[in-house]
Enzyme design. Structure first.
Site, PDB file in Angstrom:
ATOM      1  N   ASP A 255       0.866  -1.177   0.000  1.00 46.99           N
ATOM      2  CA  ASP A 255       0.000   0.000   0.000  1.00 46.99           C
ATOM      3  C   ASP A 255       0.904   1.229   0.000  1.00 46.99           C
ATOM      4  O   ASP A 255       2.040   1.160  -0.459  1.00 46.99           O
ATOM      5  CB  ASP A 255      -0.949  -0.039   1.201  1.00 46.99           C
ATOM      6  CG  ASP A 255      -2.265   0.680   0.932  1.00 46.99           C
ATOM      7  OD1 ASP A 255      -2.223   1.887   0.611  1.00 46.99           O
ATOM      8  OD2 ASP A 255      -3.328   0.064   1.032  1.00 46.99           O
ATOM      9  N   HIS A 278       2.313   2.002  -3.139  1.00 41.79           N
ATOM     10  CA  HIS A 278       1.384   2.919  -3.792  1.00 41.79           C
ATOM     11  C   HIS A 278       1.864   4.358  -3.729  1.00 41.79           C
ATOM     12  O   HIS A 278       1.085   5.282  -3.940  1.00 41.79           O
ATOM     13  CB  HIS A 278      -0.004   2.799  -3.160  1.00 41.79           C
ATOM     14  CG  HIS A 278      -0.657   1.473  -3.387  1.00 41.79           C
ATOM     15  ND1 HIS A 278      -1.922   1.166  -2.914  1.00 41.79           N
ATOM     16  CD2 HIS A 278      -0.222   0.357  -4.039  1.00 41.79           C
ATOM     17  CE1 HIS A 278      -2.230  -0.088  -3.259  1.00 41.79           C
ATOM     18  NE2 HIS A 278      -1.218  -0.588  -3.928  1.00 41.79           N
TER      19      HIS A 278
END
Length: 452
Positions: A255, A278
């Site tokens: 993430d 991310h």
């Protein structure tokens, strides 16, 4: 128009430098306290206490409280008892010895503690691998430290969340499963004057390292590692915290490498490696029509490789509040999708999100000296609200090209600002400034990343 543009630029320049001065003061304050702690640093021995030219420290070894360290025996109670002793003793060192593996279930390490506490993690601490064996009283935490002041976390050890089965049960992995929260591996909550250096956090059940409701925290030389496909495993997550410094950290996860959410201000990130992951994100903010505030954030010197986003600000429709006074500078990217993205239509939901007119205001954002390669056609995306446009967005010395050699583009919706220096791909939606004092050439000497 020229006068208005000059005033706009000057305003952003002053805000940016004000933020930087705040960060400098914070760094100096934290560094002074760090130096004092280093003066007390001593070598560890098997003795419970000793004297040296640097002073007296009391060693609290978890083994002395019954910890086995074989990776199988439950050492939770031993860690809890060792903490009680260390926390109540001045100038103590809570030692997790090297070359051992300690199995520990969810534990709350609460303060306040006696002064000058050092938490020395040289061994490996692992969590139970079976979610069904988790303490039901603490479903969202694993190693949780709260109400501390002036504590130093350090060492060459590892905090391992054993998250494989947690990830497999996630609704993002298996859509037939319910979406439920999982533990955060390491949490520092409601604390101040904290340093964390040298340790590794890996394989977290969900978030790896969270700092919440805290002030004056410095994190450096820390590594975070999770597989690229591990869901919701943010690397370092900041919430409701001020005067935070993240330096020389290497983060690879499933993430956001770094996520900054509501209530954060005076955040300085420097020399950050991110990938996979991310990207480095502010948000999300405004979920469920909530109000969010983030201000005075600087990222200086970073390398992002193979991430699904680069520098991102994400907010939900229907929210309120603001993100302002943010500067990203000296960032190199390699094969990054969405290198620069502001998204006021963020929707991380299994259902489609309704169109709403209210939005979190985004303004005074500067991107400076950003270069590298992108996997996406749109190297820059400014997807802003029609009713609450993004304002004072500044681009200076941007050079982003596609990995496949094709031409990169910029997407704009409801964004105001300007570009100067060399900007590629050009953002035609922004005004161009020709003031001589603003003109800069692309730096011939690019950021060279050395792995931390």
């Amino acid at each position: 128009m020229t006068k208005m543009l000059f005033i706009s630029f000057l305003s952003l320049f002053l805000v940016s430098n004000y933020a930087e001065s705040c960060f400098s003061d914070s760094i100096d304050m934290i560094q002074d306290k760090s130096d004092k702690k280093e003066d007390n640093k001593t070598e560890f021995s098997d003795l419970p206490s000793w004297s040296s030219a640097r002073g007296v420290r009391v060693l609290v070894n978890v083994d002395s409280f019954g910890a086995v360290g074989d990776g199988v025996s439950d050492d939770t109670k031993a860690f809890g008892n060792a903490w009680k002793q260390a926390c109540s003793t001045s100038t103590s060192v809570l030692l997790v010895p090297p070359d051992r593996i300690y199995l520990v279930n969810a534990t709350k390490f609460k303060g306040p503690c006696a002064e000058n506490l050092i938490i020395q993690i040289d061994g490996t601490i692992i969590a139970p691998g079976e979610p069904k064996n988790w303490d039901p009283k603490n479903p969202r935490i694993w190693l949780y430290f709260s109400n501390l002041k002036g504590v130093l976390f350090q060492g060459d050890g590892v905090i391992d969340g054993s998250g494989k089965k947690w990830w497999a049960a996630s609704c993002k992995k298996n859509k037939t499963n319910p979406c439920v929260g999982a533990p955060t591996a390491l949490t520092i909550d409601q604390s101040s004057d904290i340093e964390v250096k040298g340790i590794t956090v890996q394989n977290s059940q969900q978030m790896n390292f969270a700092i919440s409701k805290s002030e004056s925290v410095r994190v450096f030389n820390v590594m975070v590692s999770c597989p690229e496909d591990s869901p919701n495993t943010d690397g370092i997550h900041l919430t409701a915290s001020q005067n935070i410094v993240l330096q020389n950290c290497k983060i690879g996860t499933g993430d956001d490498c770094i996520s900054i959410v509501s209530g954060c201000s005076n955040i300085k990130m420097e020399s950050i490696y991110c990938g996979p992951g991310h990207g480095i994100s502010i948000g999300s903010l405004g979920n469920d029509n909530s109000t969010g505030f983030v201000t005075a954030v600087v990222l200086d010197t970073a390398f992002l490789k193979g991430t699904t986003n680069g520098l991102r600000i994400k907010t939900w429709q229907g929210g309120s509040g603001y993100v302002r006074a943010v500067r990203y500078q000296n960032v190199q990217m390699e094969d990054v999708a969405n290198p620069i993205i502001i998204d006021q239509f963020y929707c991380d939901s299994p259902k489609s999100c309704q169109n709403q007119t209210s939005a979190v205001e985004i303004s005074q954002i500067m991107f400076e000296d950003i270069s590298g390669t992108t996997k996406s056609q749109k190297a820059m995306k400014f997807s802003c609200s029609d009713t609450v446009p993004c304002n004072h967005i500044v681009l200076n010395n941007i050079f982003l090209k596609r990995s496949d050699g094709k031409e990169a583009e910029t997407f704009c919706n409801s964004v105001n600002g300007y570009e100067y220096g060399y900007v590629q791909p050009s953002a035609d939606c922004l005004m161009q400034s020709n003031h001589s004092f603003q003109q800069h050439q692309v730096k011939s000497e690019r950021l060279i990343h050395t792995e931390l």
